[in-house]
Write a protein that holds these residues in place. Structure first.
Motif, short mmCIF file in Angstrom:
data_model
loop_
_atom_site.label_atom_id
_atom_site.label_comp_id
_atom_site.label_asym_id
_atom_site.label_seq_id
_atom_site.Cartn_x
_atom_site.Cartn_y
_atom_site.Cartn_z
N ARG A 1 -5.88 3.38 5.53
CA ARG A 1 -5.16 3.61 6.77
C ARG A 1 -3.98 2.71 6.71
O ARG A 1 -2.77 2.96 6.49
N ARG A 2 -4.38 1.37 6.61
CA ARG A 2 -3.05 0.30 6.19
C ARG A 2 -2.40 0.40 5.20
O ARG A 2 -1.06 0.77 5.07
N GLN A 3 -2.95 0.73 4.04
CA GLN A 3 -2.21 1.09 2.77
C GLN A 3 -1.29 2.23 3.00
O GLN A 3 -0.19 2.29 2.60
N GLN A 4 -1.62 3.41 3.48
CA GLN A 4 -0.78 4.56 3.79
C GLN A 4 0.03 4.15 4.81
O GLN A 4 1.50 4.69 4.39
N SER A 5 -0.05 3.71 5.71
CA SER A 5 1.07 3.28 6.77
C SER A 5 2.17 2.46 6.06
O SER A 5 3.15 2.80 6.22
N LEU A 6 1.74 1.23 5.34
CA LEU A 6 2.75 0.46 4.64
C LEU A 6 3.47 1.59 3.60
O LEU A 6 4.81 1.22 3.63
N LYS A 7 2.78 2.21 2.80
CA LYS A 7 3.66 3.04 1.84
C LYS A 7 4.59 4.05 2.31
O LYS A 7 5.69 4.15 1.89
N ARG A 8 4.03 4.79 3.31
CA ARG A 8 5.06 5.71 4.11
C ARG A 8 6.22 5.19 4.71
O ARG A 8 7.28 5.70 4.79
N THR A 9 5.90 3.87 5.30
CA THR A 9 6.86 3.25 6.16
C THR A 9 8.03 2.59 5.10
O THR A 9 9.10 3.04 5.19
#
Ligand code: 4FV
Length: 240
Positions: free
Chosen positions: A208-216
């Motif tokens: 989830r952290r990775q997804q948040s970082l990438k989509r931000t």
């Protein structure tokens, strides 16, 4: 939190803010929303609240007298000055950090403009802050006022139940929220990422952290450049 809204269309507030989460928050007494009709304070025989602009020009301007008297009707029995917000495209752009600051207040008065706006003497003498919900022009300040009341109320402890969690959501620590999935795990052959079905909470949080970082980074580079990235974050962003 007490919200007093100065408007020439009080009737629309009950409809929008009377249902769902904000409606429940009003019933529970966590917030109160009083929509006050500026027209009721007009000394004009036709209850006029707007007039032609001095110096000429198109459009009309909201008169000072009905607004000052409506304000006096709220504050004359108070031993404190409520925080007075004027919704205007010239205001500070509203964001989640701003919302959280406002949610700490006890009593907010919100003025809804119409036409070309309000007489400048209202802004100079009564308004503590002008707030904008975005760089576009609306027909009135009522929708912006409702946006503000909704966003601020959500940030008041107890308004959101656990279900509608406030904890890890968009803009929390400046990141966009990770993708969400619910049943069925396979919809028309469209599958949910395996990690979310693994029950392995450390891996799920990492993903989830990775997804948040990438989509931000992809969707909101303006937010991404403000982030302080940890070593772990850098690694997550490099990973495919
Ligand atoms: C607005 C905004 C907005 C401008 C003329 C009402 C209208 C009329 N308010 N964020 N954008 N207000 O467009 O807050 O007075």
């Amino acid at each position: 939190m007490r919200f007093d809204v100065l408007t020439i269309f009080p009737e629309i507030f009950d409809v929008v803010l009377g249902s769902s989460i904000i409606g429940r928050a009003q019933q529970s007494g966590l917030i109160t929303v009083n929509a006050i009709n500026i027209r009721d304070f007009s000394k004009d025989k036709h209850k006029k609240t707007d007039d032609y602009p001095f110096g000429g020009g198109t459009g009309m301007v909201m008169m000072p007298q009905p607004i000052f008297d409506a304000y006096k009707s709220i504050t004359e029995n108070l031993d404190y000055k409520p925080y007075f917000i004027y919704m205007s495209p010239q205001g500070t752009k509203l964001d989640q950090k701003h919302v959280e600051r406002l949610s700490k207040l006890e009593h907010i008065i919100i003025l809804c403009g119409h036409y070309e706006g309000v007489d400048e003497r209202v802004i100079e003498n009564l308004v503590d802050e002008e707030i904008s919900i975005g760089d576009y022009v609306l027909t009135g300040g009522e929708l912006p006022a409702m946006v503000l009341i909704d966003a601020v109320s959500r940030a008041i402890p107890g308004v959101l139940s656990n279900e509608d969690s406030y904890s890890d959501e968009t803009f929390k620590d400046g990141l966009l929220e990770y993708p969400q999935y619910t049943r069925p795990a396979d919809y028309m052959g469209l599958k949910v990422p395996d990690v979310l079905l693994s029950g392995h909470h450390a891996n799920i949080n990492r993903w989830r952290r990775q997804q948040s970082l990438k989509r931000t980074r992809q969707k909101r580079p303006d937010l991404f450049e403000k982030l302080e990235l940890s070593e772990e974050d850098m690694k997550l962003l490099e990973e495919e």
